[in-house]
Design an enzyme around this catalytic site. Structure first.
Site, PDB file in Angstrom:
ATOM      1  N   HIS A 254      12.549   5.105  -6.451  1.00 25.61           N
ATOM      2  CA  HIS A 254      12.764   3.652  -6.113  1.00 25.61           C
ATOM      3  C   HIS A 254      11.510   3.000  -5.518  1.00 25.61           C
ATOM      4  O   HIS A 254      10.967   2.138  -5.958  1.00 25.61           O
ATOM      5  CB  HIS A 254      14.117   3.324  -5.662  1.00 25.61           C
ATOM      6  CG  HIS A 254      14.376   1.867  -5.396  1.00 25.61           C
ATOM      7  ND1 HIS A 254      15.253   1.277  -5.941  1.00 25.61           N
ATOM      8  CD2 HIS A 254      14.053   0.873  -4.121  1.00 25.61           C
ATOM      9  CE1 HIS A 254      15.280  -0.150  -5.477  1.00 25.61           C
ATOM     10  NE2 HIS A 254      14.602  -0.238  -4.521  1.00 25.61           N
ATOM     11  N   GLU A 255      11.085   3.579  -4.254  1.00 24.72           N
ATOM     12  CA  GLU A 255      10.400   3.055  -3.302  1.00 24.72           C
ATOM     13  C   GLU A 255       9.004   3.397  -4.201  1.00 24.72           C
ATOM     14  O   GLU A 255       7.919   2.366  -4.073  1.00 24.72           O
ATOM     15  CB  GLU A 255      10.305   3.831  -2.138  1.00 24.72           C
ATOM     16  CG  GLU A 255      11.449   3.571  -1.374  1.00 24.72           C
ATOM     17  CD  GLU A 255      11.865   2.116  -1.210  1.00 24.72           C
ATOM     18  OE1 GLU A 255      11.256   1.080  -1.318  1.00 24.72           O
ATOM     19  OE2 GLU A 255      13.250   1.817  -0.942  1.00 24.72           O
ATOM     20  N   HIS A 258       8.251   0.227  -6.186  1.00 23.34           N
ATOM     21  CA  HIS A 258       7.727  -0.799  -5.538  1.00 23.34           C
ATOM     22  C   HIS A 258       6.491  -0.787  -5.108  1.00 23.34           C
ATOM     23  O   HIS A 258       5.472  -1.689  -5.034  1.00 23.34           O
ATOM     24  CB  HIS A 258       8.570  -0.826  -3.850  1.00 23.34           C
ATOM     25  CG  HIS A 258       9.857  -1.707  -4.151  1.00 23.34           C
ATOM     26  ND1 HIS A 258      10.029  -2.977  -4.467  1.00 23.34           N
ATOM     27  CD2 HIS A 258      11.117  -1.273  -3.754  1.00 23.34           C
ATOM     28  CE1 HIS A 258      11.662  -3.126  -4.495  1.00 23.34           C
ATOM     29  NE2 HIS A 258      12.114  -2.178  -4.048  1.00 23.34           N
ATOM     30  N   GLU A 284      11.914  -5.968  -7.472  1.00 24.51           N
ATOM     31  CA  GLU A 284      13.082  -5.111  -7.544  1.00 24.51           C
ATOM     32  C   GLU A 284      13.131  -4.396  -9.057  1.00 24.51           C
ATOM     33  O   GLU A 284      13.626  -3.540  -9.356  1.00 24.51           O
ATOM     34  CB  GLU A 284      14.466  -5.502  -7.027  1.00 24.51           C
ATOM     35  CG  GLU A 284      15.595  -4.746  -7.069  1.00 24.51           C
ATOM     36  CD  GLU A 284      15.439  -3.890  -5.883  1.00 24.51           C
ATOM     37  OE1 GLU A 284      14.364  -4.039  -4.881  1.00 24.51           O
ATOM     38  OE2 GLU A 284      16.505  -2.972  -5.201  1.00 24.51           O
TER      39      GLU A 284
HETATM   40 ZN    ZN Z   1      13.949  -1.980  -3.589  1.00 23.91          ZN
END
Ligand code: ZN
Length: 489
Positions: A254-255, A258, A284
């Protein structure tokens, strides 16, 4: 020097100082010695003061008045500077300072109230934060909708009316899917110990496989995983739970989403307003498509399963199919941040409706707990058992982050759209993912979305990438198809 060049030179230094402030925050959450906390507070306040005075510098208005954009990109730079300058100057300095002070205390009071499970300890402070946010919103909105004005900080151009309509269309289908999945047989629990060093080694490998450039980033441990930084320094953190390796692996992926967004932005935009992700929703969308549509796809999960057998030995899961069900486990729970793909958006929609009512003055904090618990029971089919699992669970309201929540679901909706377009452009994507190769997908995202940074408005960058206007249908279709297949519905 032209007004445009003077403005951009000034802006570049402001962007650099902003990056420095961000790096102080990263340091605080990762390696700062405990005893430095108080001094760090003063350091952060000092640099925030410098940033605030630069953002409200009267010369900006003069430069903006005479600056002429030599091309479309320069026009986009001016548009962003104009917006941020207008925002910074609309809010009176005294109000901004009071908000900073109150939200910093409120976050400590919230943490204590959550630990003690006492709503009453938090409500007076929350009421104070809301009153100040309403004041701030009124200054920003200048007669317009208060909630829209706050949301504009995180998702420029979004309106509560449009988002609310979309959420209302999504909710019944999500509730229906949740009920069907929960009625089917649940995947077995994991009973195995996954050591920290081996988890971190695999997390680093996963990060590289998703295109994370370790020469311009790093992976550290933190209590709550986050990403930080932009340009050529975008760092990520993760955490390790030795009984639940997916916590580490999927928060890392997830990171990485980003951070890759920030690292993927065109180098020409470095340290300019265009050199940042355009909105929280688009941000996101990148983290969620990396984590869910790619990382939790049955094809990639099959590759992960074999990797984990090699790295951790037999961990009691018999087949890649069983493994795919485990990484896509759907279970009722109170906590948004731990929610699966089916439940997650229901949490966000609830926060959105409640906080919009609070900001509009339609809901008072004294009635908030009852409103939260009633709504939770209706949407999730279970009663909240304690405040720490209810309205005290998220930090956002104590930090004054009203208008932030809807961007989480907007990100999922955008990810759904991007995923549909990506599958259309790369029909054999599952063959790549089954080999643990995400480069076709991440390359597509870099080309279609990430490199543009702040160049286009949030909805526009998604529409340009997908070839259609963003809407909720692709996400809902994807969820029905994926969980229908996994749970044999
Ligand atoms: Zn996030």
């Amino acid at each position: 020097m032209s007004a445009y060049d003077a403005l951009m030179a000034f802006q570049r230094e402001t962007e650099a100082l902003g990056q420095i402030a961000g790096r102080l925050g990263w340091d605080q959450e990762t390696v700062m010695p405990r005893g430095a906390a108080e001094q760090r507070g003063e350091e952060m306040a000092a640099i925030e003061g410098v940033l605030h005075s630069r953002r409200t510098d009267p010369r900006i208005a003069d430069w903006l008045e005479t600056a002429e954009a030599p091309d479309d990109e320069a026009a986009a730079q001016l548009r962003l500077i104009r917006r941020s300058h207008a925002r910074a100057t609309k809010v009176p300095a005294a109000l901004a300072q009071r908000l900073a002070r109150v939200t910093s205390t409120a976050q400590m009071i919230w943490a204590d109230a959550r630990a003690a499970d006492k709503v009453a300890d938090f409500l007076p402070t929350l009421a104070e934060v809301i009153a100040l946010k309403r004041e701030e919103a009124a200054a920003l909105a200048q007669g317009g909708d208060l909630y829209d004005a706050l949301m504009d900080d995180y998702e420029p151009g979004a309106t509560a009316a449009v988002i609310g309509g979309m959420f209302d269309r999504m909710r019944p289908r999500l509730v229906r899917l949740r009920e069907a999945v929960l009625a089917a047989a649940a995947p077995p629990a994991l009973h195995h110990h996954f050591g920290e060093p081996a988890q971190l080694r695999f997390a680093r490998d996963l990060a590289s496989r998703f295109g994370y450039d370790f020469t311009r980033g790093r992976l550290d441990l933190a209590v709550h995983p986050f990403s930080s930084g932009s340009g050529n320094d975008a760092r990520i953190t993760t955490r390790v739970v030795e009984t639940d390796p997916f916590n580490c692996f999927y928060s890392t992926i997830h990171e990485v989403g980003h951070a890759c967004y920030e690292l993927g932005i065109d180098q020409d935009y470095l340290l300019t307003p265009l050199g940042n992700g355009v909105s929280m929703g688009v941000h996101e969308s990148q983290s969620r498509i990396y984590e869910n549509q790619l990382g939790r796809s049955p094809a990639f999960a099959g590759w992960m399963y074999r990797q984990m057998l090699d790295r951790f030995g037999d961990f009691g899961v018999a087949s890649p199919e069983a493994f795919a069900r485990i990484v896509n486990r759907v279970q009722p729970g109170y906590i948004r941040t731990e929610a699966d793909e089916v439940h997650y958006n229901l949490h966000v929609m609830m926060r959105f409706d409640l906080e919009r009512a609070l900001i509009r003055g339609d809901l008072q904090v004294t009635d908030l707990e009852a409103a939260w618990n009633d709504r939770f029971a209706a949407d999730f089919g279970v009663a909240v058992d304690r405040p720490a699992h209810g309205l005290l669970q998220d930090v956002h309201w104590s930090a004054g982050l009203f208008g932030y929540f809807p961007t989480y679901t907007l990100g999922n909706v955008y990810a759904g759209c991007l995923h549909q377009a990506l599958r259309g452009d790369i029909p054999d994507l599952d063959d790549h993912l089954a080999r643990g190769d995400t480069s076709a997908a991440t390359g597509w995202l870099r080309e279609k979305v990430q490199r543009h940074g702040g160049r286009y408005e949030p909805r526009d960058v998604i529409a340009r990438a997908c070839g259609f206007e963003p809407n909720e249908a692709p996400l809902l279709d994807y969820l029905d198809a994926k969980f229908g297949a996994l749970y044999g519905l």
